[in-house]
Design a protein around this motif. Structure first.
Motif, mmCIF file in Angstrom:
data_model
loop_
_atom_site.group_PDB
_atom_site.id
_atom_site.type_symbol
_atom_site.label_atom_id
_atom_site.label_comp_id
_atom_site.label_asym_id
_atom_site.label_seq_id
_atom_site.Cartn_x
_atom_site.Cartn_y
_atom_site.Cartn_z
ATOM 1 N N SER A 54 0.817 -1.217 0.000
ATOM 2 C CA SER A 54 0.000 0.000 0.000
ATOM 3 C C SER A 54 0.850 1.265 0.000
ATOM 4 N N VAL A 55 2.058 1.216 0.587
ATOM 5 C CA VAL A 55 2.902 2.420 0.538
ATOM 6 C C VAL A 55 3.335 2.689 -0.904
ATOM 7 N N VAL A 56 3.433 1.610 -1.679
ATOM 8 C CA VAL A 56 3.800 1.747 -3.083
ATOM 9 C C VAL A 56 2.615 2.252 -3.907
ATOM 10 N N SER A 57 1.447 1.655 -3.676
ATOM 11 C CA SER A 57 0.310 1.983 -4.548
ATOM 12 C C SER A 57 -0.395 3.279 -4.144
ATOM 13 N N LEU A 58 -0.234 3.696 -2.883
ATOM 14 C CA LEU A 58 -0.936 4.911 -2.454
ATOM 15 C C LEU A 58 -0.035 6.149 -2.459
ATOM 16 N N GLY A 59 1.270 5.938 -2.550
ATOM 17 C CA GLY A 59 2.184 7.068 -2.388
ATOM 18 C C GLY A 59 2.410 7.883 -3.652
ATOM 19 N N GLY A 60 3.483 8.689 -3.608
ATOM 20 C CA GLY A 60 3.807 9.521 -4.759
ATOM 21 C C GLY A 60 4.769 8.802 -5.693
ATOM 22 N N LEU A 103 -1.345 -3.708 -5.734
ATOM 23 C CA LEU A 103 -0.284 -3.613 -6.742
ATOM 24 C C LEU A 103 -0.835 -3.495 -8.159
ATOM 25 N N LEU A 104 -1.972 -4.163 -8.391
ATOM 26 C CA LEU A 104 -2.535 -4.121 -9.749
ATOM 27 C C LEU A 104 -3.309 -2.832 -10.006
ATOM 28 N N GLY A 105 -3.844 -2.229 -8.926
ATOM 29 C CA GLY A 105 -4.662 -1.018 -9.078
ATOM 30 C C GLY A 105 -4.013 0.053 -9.945
ATOM 31 N N PRO A 106 -2.783 0.501 -9.612
ATOM 32 C CA PRO A 106 -2.151 1.548 -10.425
ATOM 33 C C PRO A 106 -1.909 1.118 -11.871
ATOM 34 N N ILE A 107 -1.611 -0.189 -12.075
ATOM 35 C CA ILE A 107 -1.340 -0.674 -13.445
ATOM 36 C C ILE A 107 -2.636 -0.613 -14.261
ATOM 37 N N ILE A 108 -3.740 -1.060 -13.651
ATOM 38 C CA ILE A 108 -5.034 -1.032 -14.348
ATOM 39 C C ILE A 108 -5.430 0.416 -14.649
ATOM 40 N N GLN A 109 -5.208 1.283 -13.658
ATOM 41 C CA GLN A 109 -5.545 2.704 -13.811
ATOM 42 C C GLN A 109 -4.764 3.326 -14.978
ATOM 43 N N ALA A 110 -3.457 2.988 -15.064
ATOM 44 C CA ALA A 110 -2.624 3.537 -16.148
ATOM 45 C C ALA A 110 -3.091 3.011 -17.497
ATOM 46 N N ALA A 111 -3.435 1.707 -17.543
ATOM 47 C CA ALA A 111 -3.905 1.112 -18.801
ATOM 48 C C ALA A 111 -5.208 1.767 -19.237
ATOM 49 N N ARG A 112 -6.095 2.014 -18.266
ATOM 50 C CA ARG A 112 -7.386 2.657 -18.590
ATOM 51 C C ARG A 112 -7.176 4.051 -19.150
ATOM 52 N N LYS A 149 7.127 6.130 -23.339
ATOM 53 C CA LYS A 149 6.436 7.421 -23.519
ATOM 54 C C LYS A 149 4.972 7.323 -23.088
ATOM 55 N N ASN A 150 4.474 6.048 -22.988
ATOM 56 C CA ASN A 150 3.135 5.870 -22.416
ATOM 57 C C ASN A 150 3.177 6.261 -20.948
ATOM 58 N N ARG A 151 2.019 6.689 -20.432
ATOM 59 C CA ARG A 151 1.978 7.141 -19.044
ATOM 60 C C ARG A 151 2.344 5.988 -18.102
ATOM 61 N N ASP A 152 3.261 6.264 -17.134
ATOM 62 C CA ASP A 152 3.653 5.245 -16.155
ATOM 63 C C ASP A 152 2.518 4.975 -15.189
ATOM 64 N N ALA A 153 2.466 3.713 -14.701
ATOM 65 C CA ALA A 153 1.562 3.431 -13.577
ATOM 66 C C ALA A 153 2.124 4.186 -12.381
ATOM 67 N N GLN A 154 1.270 4.836 -11.620
ATOM 68 C CA GLN A 154 1.776 5.620 -10.492
ATOM 69 C C GLN A 154 0.891 5.492 -9.267
ATOM 70 N N THR A 196 -1.260 10.503 -8.604
ATOM 71 C CA THR A 196 -2.408 10.750 -9.482
ATOM 72 C C THR A 196 -3.189 11.966 -8.989
ATOM 73 N N LEU A 197 -3.407 12.034 -7.666
ATOM 74 C CA LEU A 197 -4.160 13.162 -7.103
ATOM 75 C C LEU A 197 -3.393 14.478 -7.301
ATOM 76 N N LEU A 198 -2.068 14.422 -7.111
ATOM 77 C CA LEU A 198 -1.252 15.633 -7.305
ATOM 78 C C LEU A 198 -1.280 16.068 -8.766
ATOM 79 N N ASP A 199 -1.208 15.083 -9.685
ATOM 80 C CA ASP A 199 -1.240 15.410 -11.119
ATOM 81 C C ASP A 199 -2.553 16.096 -11.481
#
Lengths: 503, 181
Positions: free
Chosen positions: A158-164, A484-493, B65-70, B75-78
């Motif tokens: 969660s520190v990875v997926s919720l942080g900056g 861990l998958l949340g940010p990856i799915i979000q980026a793909a979307r 160049k595709n947006r990184d997973a973050q 995301t909120l700051l962006d």
């Protein structure tokens, strides 16, 4: 329930002892000052106060650090609202409505809303802390090493997926933190790992050194490279706080309760702290608030939501710390460090063995929240004067406090070299946009996670599937995967949405 | 051609490989069938290696160049327009001098003692940081060093380094003047 009230009453009596009250007041003032100064963060402030706790008893030590932690979530609001200077990342959302309200000629009203939000949100979260801690500790007693390992893994995920920062950078930072924690003699076999025969490394690298170096000295280097701001802030305007009326409060009660709840929940999740709570609550206000279309124009809900969530996250963050010994944020990690330095390991047994320590800590949180609001109300003009201090000199003192804090832990001069190295690493991380928090949390939770993993493997004949066949562990492991998958799915979307928009 | 932005990931990949090789050489005895103290660091090295390999390949192949997973906070700051934060600093000379001052403190504190090193450090760091009121710097350095010494010796009961040779004599003299034995 009556027993809890009786114990809490006893806790208040302990906090009312003159020395504890003095320590509480000092903690509140220091926390507010640290939050006001842009070069110092809440976590850095708590780190710098740690060496002063070595000579105290456990209760006053924790009272001091907790008071700094809670008031650190409030003090930055003054400068964010009045001067558009967020003392902390927590206070960034306050710029959007708080500063706008002040610009409109209502700074006193904006300050009044933050005071109400910090007071109300903080007190509710303190009540939740008292009500939930004992049941959570009882539940934690039923857990075994596979469940503990899964929970620790969830904290790290969660520190990875919720942080900056980007997910990849956060994962690299986390891995480095976990590897740092491997240095030294391993706890189960007594084998020397990555020490290369150097005595300084054979004892392992204390996580406090990683924190002090990366957060404290690293931040000083980063700001030094950018150049210190020498613009004088006009602080002699008439500053006062005007509390909202009961009717005004009635109009925003839904926003207030929603944000407080968000703060408590985000606080409980390991890895997420006051900053995330503040942003999430502001985001939720934009999504579900009654006046969501006016958000950002200087309305009370835009001030109330981030402030209530930030302060209420403190009570939430103390729940996993006290009941399971798992620190979920930088500040709670230092508080855990203070517990350990005084020979007490927080965890499920804490109510059975140390309730005489836990309840005074709970009571001190109530008093800290009341105290910080009283100090904030009457001494705001004095507090913001601290902005006049030259940052170059303040930074020199920050470095010195970091050194002394590191030296005081073990009286080992080699530790100074270690924190200087981590200072440079912290600067490098900031420069390359790698988040520091995962590395620090990796260094803290790494030994706990390894111990739980090894115990699980030894007890279950190397059968790692127990992590997925025991119900509680399986549920938590599923949450790890989701985190861990949340940010990856979000980026793909967002990639799909972007290409649909451009195509 | 290796792209420049792939360099940090390639470096961390190298770190992962070195850690794995070092973990292979950890000396221990474990009962038959039981995992040893090398497993945990190897698992982390493997994880780090996989992440770095993916990121290096993404940059080499140009798909980065595709947006990184973050993370959620990013995301909120962006979304709020605060995502990039403050721009990176450009004053390398000042930074290097600052690092030098910190390294100087670490190296000198055992030799010339806490009080003198602290006074020198405060003065040096304030000037490196761009503060130019030298009178204030000198007074702050002297008073600050004495106050910190008093605070840590008398309140925190910390035994601070006094230095060696003549510096130890000077430090002891200052401590005696402050009423610290």
């Amino acid at each position: 329930m009556l027993d809890i009230f009786a114990q809490l009453g006893g806790g208040f009596l302990v906090v009312f002892a003159p020395f504890n009250l003095l320590v509480l007041t000092i903690g509140l003032v220091l926390g507010l000052l640290v939050a006001v100064l842009p070069g110092l963060t809440l976590v850095m402030g708590v780190v710098l106060a740690l060496p002063f706790t070595y000579g105290m008893g456990l209760v006053p030590a924790i009272i001091l650090l907790t008071a700094m932690y809670v008031s650190g979530t409030y003090g930055g609001a003054f400068t964010a609202i009045l001067f558009r200077i967020p003392g902390e990342p927590i206070d960034v959302p306050l710029l959007w409505d708080g500063y706008k309200m002040a610009q409109r000629g209502e700074p006193a009203k904006a300050l009044g809303w933050t005071l109400f939000a910090a007071l109300g949100g903080g007190l509710i979260s303190a009540c939740v802390l008292v009500a939930l801690s004992a049941p959570v500790a009882s539940f934690a007693l039923t857990l075994s090493s596979p469940e503990y390992f899964a929970i620790l893994l969830f904290g790290l995920a969660s520190v990875v997926s919720l942080g900056g920062g980007s997910l990849a950078h956060a994962l690299i930072s986390l891995s480095l933190g976990l590897l740092i924690a491997c240095v030294g003699t391993d706890a189960i076999y007594g084998a020397e790992r990555f020490a290369f025969g150097i005595p300084m490394l054979q004892d392992g690298i204390e996580y406090l050194l990683v924190m002090v170096g990366a957060y404290g000295i690293g931040e000083v280097f980063t700001r030094l490279e950018r150049g210190y701001d020498t613009t004088r802030v006009e602080t002699d305007k008439r500053i006062r706080t005007e509390l909202p009326s009961p009717r005004e409060i009635g109009n925003v009660k839904a926003s207030f309760l929603r944000s407080t709840l968000i703060g408590i929940i985000v606080g409980i999740v390991p890895g997420a702290g006051a900053t995330i709570a503040s942003f999430v609550a502001y985001g939720a206000e934009g999504q579900y608030g009654k006046r969501r279309r006016e958000l950002g124009t200087g309305i009370p809900e835009g001030i109330l939501a981030p402030q209530a969530a930030a302060t209420s996250s403190v009570g939430g963050a103390l729940i996993p710390l006290i009941t399971m010994g798992i620190p979920g944020s930088g500040a709670t990690a230092i508080i855990l460090g203070a517990f350990l330095l005084h020979g007490m390991q927080p965890g499920p047994q804490v109510f059975a063995t140390s309730s005489h320590i836990v309840y005074p800590i709970f009571a001190s949180l109530f008093l800290a929240i009341l105290g910080m609001c009283v100090i904030g109300y009457f001494a705001i003009k004095l507090l913001v004067r601290v902005l006049d201090l030259p940052e170059a000199i303040v930074s020199a003192f920050v470095v010195l406090f970091c050194f002394i804090g590191a030296f005081a832990a073990r009286s080992n001069p080699s530790d100074l070299q270690v924190i200087a190295v981590f200072g440079v690493l912290g600067w490098l991380f900031e420069r390359l946009r790698f988040p520091i928090a995962p590395m620090v949390l990796g260094a803290i939770l790494g030994p706990l996670a390894e111990n739980a993993f090894m115990t699980t493997m030894i007890a279950h004949d190397n059968n790692w599937t127990v992590l997925f066949t025991r119900p509680v562990a399986a549920v938590v492991m599923m949450l790890v995967a989701l985190a861990l998958l949340g940010p990856i799915i979000q980026a793909a979307r967002s990639r799909v949405e972007n290409s649909a928009r451009s195509g | 051609v290796i792209r420049r932005d792939a360099a940090p990931y390639a470096l961390f990949l190298l770190v992962a490989i070195v850690v794995w090789l070092l973990a292979d050489r950890i000396d221990f005895y474990a009962p038959p069938g039981r995992i040893g103290p090398d497993i945990w660091p190897k698992a982390i090295a493997l994880f780090l290696g996989v992440v770095c390999t993916i990121e290096t390949l993404r940059r080499v192949l140009g798909s980065a160049k595709n947006r990184d997973a973050q993370g959620l906070l990013q995301t909120l700051l962006d979304r709020s327009g605060e995502g990039d934060g403050a721009p990176p600093g450009t004053n390398t000379r000042r930074l290097l001098l600052g690092i030098g001052a910190v390294a100087g403190f670490v190296l000198l504190v055992g030799v010339i003692g806490f009080v003198l090193t602290t006074a020198l450090f405060i003065a040096a760091f304030a000037i490196i940081g761009g503060y130019r009121r030298y009178g204030v710097v000198m007074i702050t350095a002297l008073v600050g060093a004495l106050l910190l010494t008093l605070l840590f010796q008398r309140v925190v009961y910390l035994s601070l380094p006094i230095g060696v040779g003549p510096f130890a004599t000077i430090s002891l003299g200052i401590l005696a003047a402050l009423g610290v034995r």
